[in-house]
Design a protein around this motif. Sequence first.
Motif, short mmCIF file in Angstrom:
data_model
loop_
_atom_site.label_atom_id
_atom_site.label_comp_id
_atom_site.label_asym_id
_atom_site.label_seq_id
_atom_site.Cartn_x
_atom_site.Cartn_y
_atom_site.Cartn_z
N LYS A 217 -51.98 4.08 -23.12
CA LYS A 217 -51.39 2.66 -23.53
C LYS A 217 -51.66 2.77 -25.07
O LYS A 217 -52.59 3.46 -25.50
N ARG A 218 -50.59 2.04 -25.75
CA ARG A 218 -50.53 1.92 -27.17
C ARG A 218 -51.17 0.47 -27.67
O ARG A 218 -50.82 -0.33 -27.17
N ALA A 219 -51.81 0.57 -28.82
CA ALA A 219 -52.61 -0.52 -29.32
C ALA A 219 -52.21 -0.46 -30.80
O ALA A 219 -52.18 0.45 -31.36
N LEU A 220 -51.98 -1.80 -31.19
CA LEU A 220 -51.66 -1.98 -32.46
C LEU A 220 -52.79 -3.10 -33.27
O LEU A 220 -53.04 -4.08 -32.59
N VAL A 221 -53.57 -2.47 -34.23
CA VAL A 221 -54.51 -3.50 -34.69
C VAL A 221 -53.88 -3.96 -36.05
O VAL A 221 -53.47 -3.34 -37.07
N VAL A 222 -53.76 -5.25 -36.27
CA VAL A 222 -53.09 -6.07 -37.57
C VAL A 222 -54.07 -5.95 -38.44
O VAL A 222 -55.04 -6.46 -38.07
N GLY A 223 -53.60 -5.71 -39.76
CA GLY A 223 -54.57 -5.92 -40.80
C GLY A 223 -55.84 -5.16 -40.34
O GLY A 223 -57.08 -5.79 -40.40
N CYS A 224 -55.92 -4.09 -40.15
CA CYS A 224 -57.06 -3.23 -39.86
C CYS A 224 -58.15 -2.98 -40.61
O CYS A 224 -59.25 -2.57 -40.48
N GLY A 225 -58.01 -3.44 -41.92
CA GLY A 225 -58.92 -3.08 -42.84
C GLY A 225 -59.49 -1.89 -42.97
O GLY A 225 -59.00 -0.85 -43.21
N ALA B 151 -54.01 4.88 -27.35
CA ALA B 151 -53.31 5.41 -28.65
C ALA B 151 -53.29 4.29 -29.84
O ALA B 151 -52.34 3.56 -29.38
N VAL B 152 -53.95 4.43 -30.68
CA VAL B 152 -54.05 3.06 -31.64
C VAL B 152 -53.28 3.53 -33.12
O VAL B 152 -53.19 4.54 -33.47
N THR B 153 -52.65 2.46 -33.37
CA THR B 153 -52.03 2.36 -34.77
C THR B 153 -52.74 1.38 -35.38
O THR B 153 -52.82 0.30 -35.07
N GLY B 154 -52.97 1.50 -36.77
CA GLY B 154 -53.76 0.43 -37.28
C GLY B 154 -53.02 0.23 -38.58
O GLY B 154 -52.79 1.39 -39.43
N PHE B 155 -52.68 -0.87 -38.99
CA PHE B 155 -52.00 -0.97 -40.43
C PHE B 155 -52.59 -2.13 -41.13
O PHE B 155 -53.21 -2.95 -40.87
N ASP B 156 -52.69 -2.08 -42.46
CA ASP B 156 -52.75 -3.00 -43.59
C ASP B 156 -51.97 -3.01 -44.79
O ASP B 156 -51.30 -2.08 -45.19
N ALA C 183 -44.78 -13.65 -36.51
CA ALA C 183 -44.60 -12.17 -36.55
C ALA C 183 -45.51 -11.60 -35.38
O ALA C 183 -45.14 -10.30 -35.08
N LEU C 184 -46.58 -12.23 -35.00
CA LEU C 184 -47.64 -11.36 -34.39
C LEU C 184 -47.13 -10.81 -33.03
O LEU C 184 -47.76 -9.89 -32.20
N HIS C 185 -46.14 -11.60 -32.24
CA HIS C 185 -45.64 -11.40 -30.94
C HIS C 185 -44.77 -10.29 -30.72
O HIS C 185 -44.61 -9.77 -29.89
N GLY C 186 -44.03 -9.95 -32.00
CA GLY C 186 -42.84 -9.18 -32.03
C GLY C 186 -43.23 -7.61 -31.41
O GLY C 186 -42.42 -7.05 -30.67
N PRO C 187 -44.41 -7.24 -31.97
CA PRO C 187 -44.67 -5.62 -31.41
C PRO C 187 -45.00 -5.52 -30.18
O PRO C 187 -45.48 -4.56 -29.22
N ALA D 288 -39.12 -1.24 -37.47
CA ALA D 288 -38.27 -1.81 -36.60
C ALA D 288 -38.75 -0.97 -35.25
O ALA D 288 -38.28 -1.58 -34.21
N ALA D 289 -39.15 -0.01 -35.47
CA ALA D 289 -39.59 0.98 -34.22
C ALA D 289 -40.80 0.19 -33.53
O ALA D 289 -41.20 0.56 -32.41
N TRP D 290 -41.42 -0.71 -34.29
CA TRP D 290 -42.72 -1.20 -33.55
C TRP D 290 -42.29 -2.46 -32.59
O TRP D 290 -43.17 -2.88 -32.11
N ALA D 291 -41.07 -2.97 -32.71
CA ALA D 291 -40.84 -4.09 -31.91
C ALA D 291 -40.77 -3.68 -30.51
O ALA D 291 -40.27 -2.79 -29.88
N GLY D 292 -41.54 -4.60 -30.05
CA GLY D 292 -41.81 -4.38 -28.41
C GLY D 292 -42.50 -3.22 -27.81
O GLY D 292 -42.33 -2.44 -26.79
N ALA D 293 -43.24 -2.35 -28.72
CA ALA D 293 -43.66 -1.12 -28.55
C ALA D 293 -45.14 -0.92 -28.23
O ALA D 293 -45.50 0.28 -27.84
N PHE D 294 -45.67 -1.87 -28.23
CA PHE D 294 -47.25 -1.91 -27.96
C PHE D 294 -47.82 -2.59 -26.67
O PHE D 294 -47.63 -3.83 -26.41
N ASP D 295 -48.62 -1.90 -26.11
CA ASP D 295 -49.46 -2.66 -24.78
C ASP D 295 -50.36 -3.57 -25.09
O ASP D 295 -50.53 -4.52 -24.44
N LEU D 296 -50.87 -3.55 -26.27
CA LEU D 296 -51.87 -4.43 -26.75
C LEU D 296 -51.67 -4.51 -28.46
O LEU D 296 -51.58 -3.39 -29.07
#
Length: 216
Positions: free
Chosen positions: A58-66, A80-85, A144-148, A115-123
């Motif tokens: 599963k792919r996870a995205l952490v918003v404002g990961c600090g 499989a985690v992506t973190g962005f800030d 914007a939070l629900h988009g990915p 754009a590639a993140w739209a609907g791309a993450f399981d969590l």
Amino acid sequence: MFRARTLAAEAAGAGDETGWFERLYSEAEAGSAVVPWADGEVNPHLVEWAAGKDGMGKRALVVGCGLGYDAQYLAGLSYAVTGFDVAPTAIERTIRENPGTTVEYLAADLLDLPAAWAGAFDLVVEIYTVQPLYGPVRERALAALHGPVAPGGTLLVIARATNDENPERDPAQMPWPLTRRELDLAGGPLRTVRVEQFMDSGTQPRLRWRAEFRRD
């Protein structure tokens, strides 16, 4: 918290509601400020929610990961985690302090996601990152939070809570708790699975939301 509040108030007055995060992290790198939320701890409400979960495949995205505490935790659960800030300095420090990490750390803006993140993450996990935003940018960020979130995926929001639907917000007193309306805005078209409101067990207990939404 004083320096962070000063920068946030200045940014709100100048119409640059998110630029102050980079300034705060830069000042912290120089030793002239402290990032108040950089406490070295994984959010305990995330740990409680994730107990027993396996992120394998599963792919996870952490918003404002600090500085990556929550992202590293989820990676330890095999996501499989992506973190962005929005602050590049935060990302640079996080990569430096986590050599060999499996997490992909990137500088990105919640208001202008790839754009590639739209609907791309399981969590998708958002914890305390929208609360410091003031004015119209706050609702844009929440929406914007629900988009990915992928089909079948989950959005988890953990935030300070208020039951006042029209709270006064002094620009110099961030962070501001989320109202229930704001929480529902974050979920958007997703189905509400569970919304919890509780007092945390910190040294200064505060009212919290923990909400789980799913894209069916």
